[in-house]
Design an enzyme around this catalytic site. Structure first.
Site, short mmCIF file in Angstrom:
data_model
loop_
_atom_site.label_atom_id
_atom_site.label_comp_id
_atom_site.label_asym_id
_atom_site.label_seq_id
_atom_site.Cartn_x
_atom_site.Cartn_y
_atom_site.Cartn_z
N SER A 174 -7.29 4.18 -49.80
CA SER A 174 -7.56 5.39 -49.01
C SER A 174 -7.28 5.04 -47.55
CB SER A 174 -9.00 5.85 -49.23
OG SER A 174 -9.27 7.01 -48.49
N THR A 175 -8.26 5.08 -46.68
CA THR A 175 -8.05 4.78 -45.27
C THR A 175 -7.46 3.39 -45.09
OG1 THR A 175 -10.01 6.12 -44.79
CG2 THR A 175 -9.16 4.75 -43.01
N HIS A 201 -5.06 8.23 -51.08
CA HIS A 201 -5.74 9.43 -50.61
C HIS A 201 -5.10 9.88 -49.30
CE1 HIS A 201 -9.65 8.04 -52.84
NE2 HIS A 201 -8.71 8.45 -53.66
N MET A 291 -12.34 4.33 -47.71
CA MET A 291 -13.71 4.82 -47.65
C MET A 291 -14.18 5.28 -49.02
SD MET A 291 -14.20 6.91 -44.15
CE MET A 291 -14.31 6.03 -42.61
N ASP A 294 -14.22 5.51 -54.74
CA ASP A 294 -13.23 5.85 -55.76
C ASP A 294 -12.52 4.59 -56.24
OD1 ASP A 294 -11.65 7.45 -57.43
OD2 ASP A 294 -10.07 7.56 -55.93
#
Length: 355
Positions: A174-175, A201, A291, A294
């Site tokens: 993600s991030t 993401h 973050m 997931d």
């Protein structure tokens, strides 16, 4: 009540700058401390206004957003959210390179107040500014250069040592994901002997551009995943925007618009669980920076199915959320800094290599 988050806007278009200022002013958790029209002005103002987060236009006159991001991360590291036009190839490429330079996320430019998507786009901008303001950033350093402390791992079902090699890799982030993927996949040879399924993401509008950018910076062939395709070695298949990517029956790629898993679509957990179910010990799962949580539960499913599993170490993760969740669940068979993952991956897919 905590003090509002201090926001600096960097945007050369007066119309867009005023629109962003209006969007920020509507959120009581945000406070606009500066709105500037150039990278040069941003570099002058940042020390005076000391923002908690910066909204960065990427196509600026003079010093562009990419160079401005580089200088900010070198001189006064501050969380940066890139505001980009999702349909301009040049803008997308600069945006992805800004993420490599230290920006944390990229969101769509705001649309006019009369546009049907105005509220959704505005909410996403404010959400990203709030979330990213809390991410600790430091001066750019060589990711993974630190010596990582060994992470104690539990005894779980061992891999089959009778010559079972991974035939498919699933990886998610993600991030901080785009630069991490560039470094990880960029360290693999073009003839890497397994296909890679990838979940990132990111706003749906940016996924095609992300895949095209990644294809230009790594040796492997990168494309958006399509339903019913048989994944090939040396290819990377990226989850489409707002669609799940899973390994379907018969080992074919499946994409779907089924309900989000843990609030995410695409979901890393959905991908990992499908690989555990279909590939079992022939899968290999990697969970990188990001973050939330997931992917952790899905990675555990993979490990319980006998697959080789890896999580990124805290020392290199931009955000140690998703990998930390995997470590807490004891889902990761190995925990390594980013730059050590590719060598471990290459050893794992070689006959006789350590698992």
């Amino acid at each position: 009540m905590s003090a509002p988050i201090r926001v600096m806007l960097v945007e050369d278009s007066l119309v867009v700058r005023q629109l962003l200022a209006h969007i920020v002013s509507r959120d009581p958790r945000l406070a606009l401390v500066a709105a500037v029209s150039s990278g040069e002005e941003a570099l002058r103002e940042i020390h005076r206004v000391q923002p908690d987060v910066i909204s960065m236009d990427i196509r600026l006159p003079g010093i562009d957003g990419l160079e401005t991001t580089r200088r900010i991360m070198a001189e006064r590291p501050t969380p940066i959210v890139v505001i980009a036009d999702a349909v301009e190839d040049a803008s997308l490429k600069i945006s992805m390179n800004a993420l490599r330079a230290g920006a944390l996320s990229v969101v769509e430019k705001p649309v006019g107040t009369g546009h049907r998507a105005y509220e959704a786009v505005s909410d996403e901008i404010c959400t990203q500014l709030r979330i990213m303001s809390a991410v600790p950033v430091i001066r750019r350093r060589a990711i993974g250069a630190e010596r990582a402390r060994p992470v104690p791992l539990p005894d779980l079902p061992a891999r089959d040592e009778a010559g079972v090699l991974p035939t498919l890799v699933a990886v998610a982030a993600s991030t901080g994901g785009p630069p991490a993927f560039a470094r990880l996949i960029g360290a693999l040879p073009a003839d890497f002997p397994a296909p890679i399924l990838l979940v990132q993401h990111m706003g749906a509008a940016f996924m095609d551009g992300f895949a095209a950018w990644l294809n230009g910076v790594v040796p492997l062939a990168v494309e958006i995943a399509r339903d019913g395709v048989r994944p090939l070695p040396g290819h990377v298949y990226v989850a489409p925007g707002d669609r799940h990517l899973v390994l379907g029956s018969g080992g074919l790629i499946a994409v779907s618009d089924e309900a989000p898993v843990g609030g995410q679509r695409p979901s890393a957990t959905a991908l990992f669980r499908s690989v555990a179910r279909v590939a079992g010990p022939r899968g290999l799962g990697i969970l990188l920076t990001g973050m939330g949580e997931d992917g952790a539960a899905g990675l555990l499913d993979m490990r319980m199915a006998g697959a080789f599993t890896l999580a990124e170490h805290e020392s290199s993760a931009v955000v140690y959320g998703m990998p930390a969740a995997a470590v807490r669940l004891r889902a990761a068979g190995s925990v390594l800094p980013l730059d050590l993952i590719a060598p471990r991956l290459l050893r794992a897919v070689q006959p006789g290599g350590p698992r």
